[in-house]
Write an enzyme that holds these catalytic residues in place. Sequence first.
Site, short mmCIF file in Angstrom:
data_model
loop_
_atom_site.label_atom_id
_atom_site.label_comp_id
_atom_site.label_asym_id
_atom_site.label_seq_id
_atom_site.Cartn_x
_atom_site.Cartn_y
_atom_site.Cartn_z
N CYS A 2 -8.45 -0.91 3.22
CA CYS A 2 -9.52 -1.45 2.39
C CYS A 2 -9.12 -1.55 0.92
CB CYS A 2 -10.75 -0.55 2.49
SG CYS A 2 -11.36 -0.39 4.15
N ARG A 27 -2.71 -5.49 1.43
CA ARG A 27 -2.94 -4.16 1.98
C ARG A 27 -3.35 -4.22 3.46
NH1 ARG A 27 -4.58 -0.29 -2.35
NH2 ARG A 27 -5.95 0.74 -0.86
N TRP A 74 -10.76 -3.01 6.17
CA TRP A 74 -9.91 -2.81 7.36
C TRP A 74 -10.72 -1.88 8.26
CZ3 TRP A 74 -7.20 1.13 9.94
CH2 TRP A 74 -6.11 0.71 10.72
N ASN A 98 -13.95 2.75 0.09
CA ASN A 98 -12.69 2.99 0.80
C ASN A 98 -12.68 4.42 1.30
OD1 ASN A 98 -11.88 0.50 -0.01
ND2 ASN A 98 -10.14 1.17 -1.25
N GLY A 99 -12.11 4.66 2.47
CA GLY A 99 -12.02 6.02 2.99
C GLY A 99 -12.91 6.20 4.20
N GLU A 477 15.16 2.17 11.91
CA GLU A 477 14.48 1.34 10.90
C GLU A 477 14.54 -0.14 11.30
OE1 GLU A 477 12.45 1.50 8.78
OE2 GLU A 477 12.68 -0.31 7.57
N LYS A 481 11.37 -2.65 12.09
CA LYS A 481 11.20 -3.95 11.40
C LYS A 481 10.96 -5.06 12.41
CE LYS A 481 10.65 -3.04 8.33
NZ LYS A 481 10.50 -1.92 7.46
N GLU A 484 7.44 -4.71 14.15
CA GLU A 484 6.21 -4.93 13.38
C GLU A 484 6.02 -6.38 12.96
OE1 GLU A 484 5.79 -2.67 9.71
OE2 GLU A 484 7.92 -2.81 9.31
N HIS A 500 21.26 8.22 30.01
CA HIS A 500 20.41 9.29 30.56
C HIS A 500 19.05 8.76 30.99
CE1 HIS A 500 23.45 12.22 29.60
NE2 HIS A 500 23.53 11.70 28.39
N LYS A 597 -0.70 -2.44 4.48
CA LYS A 597 0.38 -2.02 3.59
C LYS A 597 0.17 -0.59 3.11
CE LYS A 597 4.07 -2.70 1.08
NZ LYS A 597 5.35 -2.64 1.82
O1 M6R Z 1 3.58 3.66 1.44
P1 M6R Z 1 4.38 4.49 2.38
O2 M6R Z 1 5.86 4.36 2.15
O3 M6R Z 1 3.97 5.92 2.41
O4 M6R Z 1 4.10 3.88 3.82
C1 M6R Z 1 4.61 4.49 4.97
C2 M6R Z 1 4.52 3.58 6.15
O5 M6R Z 1 3.19 3.21 6.40
C3 M6R Z 1 5.34 2.29 5.96
O6 M6R Z 1 6.66 2.58 5.68
C4 M6R Z 1 5.26 1.42 7.23
O7 M6R Z 1 5.94 2.02 8.28
C5 M6R Z 1 5.79 0.01 6.97
N1 M6R Z 1 4.96 -0.94 7.61
C6 M6R Z 1 7.15 -0.22 7.49
O8 M6R Z 1 7.64 -1.49 7.26
#
Ligand code: M6R
Length: 602
Positions: A2, A27, A74, A98-99, A477, A481, A484, A500, A597
């Site tokens: 949000c 976000r 959101w 928010n929250g 990582e 990527k 997502e 295994h 985000k």
């Molecule tokens: O703002 P932050 O680095 O704490 O966020 C952590 C994760 O939410 C963030 O890295 C998320 O995994 C991304 N979507 C990855 O691309």
Amino acid sequence: MCGIIGYTGYSEARGILLKGLKTLEYRGYDSAGISVYHPDFNECLTVKCKGRVEDLEKKACDVKGKTGIGHTRWATHGGVSDENSHPHKFGGVTVVHNGIIENYETIKNTLKVADKLKSQTDSEIAAALIERCFDGNPEKAIADAVKKLTGTYAFAIMFDDVPDTIYAVRNVSPIVCCKNDDGAYIASDIMAIGEYSNEYFVLPEFSIAKITKDSIEVKDFNGNDVGVDMLELNWDIKNNGKCGYPFYMEKEIMEQPDVIEKTISGRVKNNLPDFSCDNIDENIFKDCKSISVIACGTAMHAGLIGKYLIESVCSVPVSVYMASEYMYTNPIVNEDTLVICVSQSGETIDTLEALKYAKSHGAKTLSIVNVRGSSIARESDNVIYTQAGPEIAVASTKAYTTQVAVFYLITAKTALLRGCLNNEGTSDFVEQIMKIPKAVEDVLNRRKDIHYLSKSMLTAEHTFMIGRGMDYPALLEASLKLKEISYIHSEAFASGELKHGTIALITNGTPVVALMTQHYLSSKQTSNIREVQSRGAYVINFVKKSLKSDDMQHCFELPELEDEFMLIPSVVALQLLAYYVSADKGLDVDKPRNLAKVVTVE
Ligand code: M6R
């Protein structure tokens, strides 16, 4: 997640609110709305809907007035619908929130308002509570109401009875405020209002901001003035478009040589690591008996590299925790522990809560954060800011590589302070770090080759990524990527582990990404590649130039650095792979479905 925006001033609020909401889109959200105090009707009028801000913009053509609040939602409590969108109005009180209000059911029952509610949200109940507490004094109503709430919140509130004034209050979830000659602004995120002033402040928790066109007053719940720390905005927000790239993600990938360089260069003096610009207590690296890295998602993957580096160079034990699990696993944490929290946004609630837990158990704390003045930065004893600049794409790229760059520097510093490396050894290590930006540039210059390789993955449903040693966390990582942004199921494996169980899933044509950058593991990795190839896998190799063999048919050559320093160029190459797959599938690369985000709920 949000987002909140608020404005009161000399201009029409509509345009400013919608512009702010567009900036907050990154976000992640599923509905949006604005409320503006209408001067002719003497009340706040609301327009809101599910969908994008553009949908709202069309509905909100006739909105008039110079004071208003807006929100991108959101969904948490209640589905995605027009009714559940914010703002919510109860009686004469309009709120955006928010929250999460944890005790909203109890409050609903106590107030006996169930039959009057229009939405299923916890936020509308907060509006009802404030309305019931209001007897003409807005600050008292807000203080009385929030004292009854449990959970996290940032509220912007307007009262029909108090024209041209916005109130804000928060617990954990952030609110930032700034002003200029045209009026005063609040937002959940400096990105939304940074263009209006270079100076801003974060509203202290449990204090109430009263925002009028000429002033922002901050008082505690007893009506006493509260001092605020003014922060300087050091990001060029006005110049923050896509710069000709189709997506922010590509722009941000391309910025990496520059931002890695910036992150490193200010912290190297005479070829040695130097954190004096961060003003941190360097003894934390020397005196701790163990290190715990706490983070989520991509930031946690950066922590895994930190573990690898610090353990192998400095022999200090390092544990890496998913922030969301940290305090529920009885972690070993005391005054001998250095806790390093890693976060791009500095607002991830899981990481923030874990940090507070570690502090309360006596740990020394350091955070590696991108957003200045963010909650995690403020809560930590020590902060190192990455120099990634604003990261807009949901998929984190430049924030990750700058976090890893900081871990290289921390490793060098810790090794020097603990005598694991002497001056000369440390200076050699630092020299290698300084070669990373050029190596990244080399990968970027040959990105067309990665684009070509990515074509074979466009129709894949599943893929596996295999590597050994430091290549394995790099693939965790890379795999995240790809998942997502391209919605292709991808699993990263330490190559030796595949046999295994998981090798049962390798059949004719299964795409497998193999990363090979570590000399000492290359013969084992070569065998593992052959194992999947002989079961029909279509292998795409990302391999350090000197390790390339003739039988690697589909291959991208990675530039030559010493093994420990290969990680960043490797991940950049794999970020591009994910990016091209997503873009060529015609997906919204910057805003993948279901993701946000800034993750401000647990
Ligand atoms: O703002 P932050 O680095 O704490 O966020 C952590 C994760 O939410 C963030 O890295 C998320 O995994 C991304 N979507 C990855 O691309």
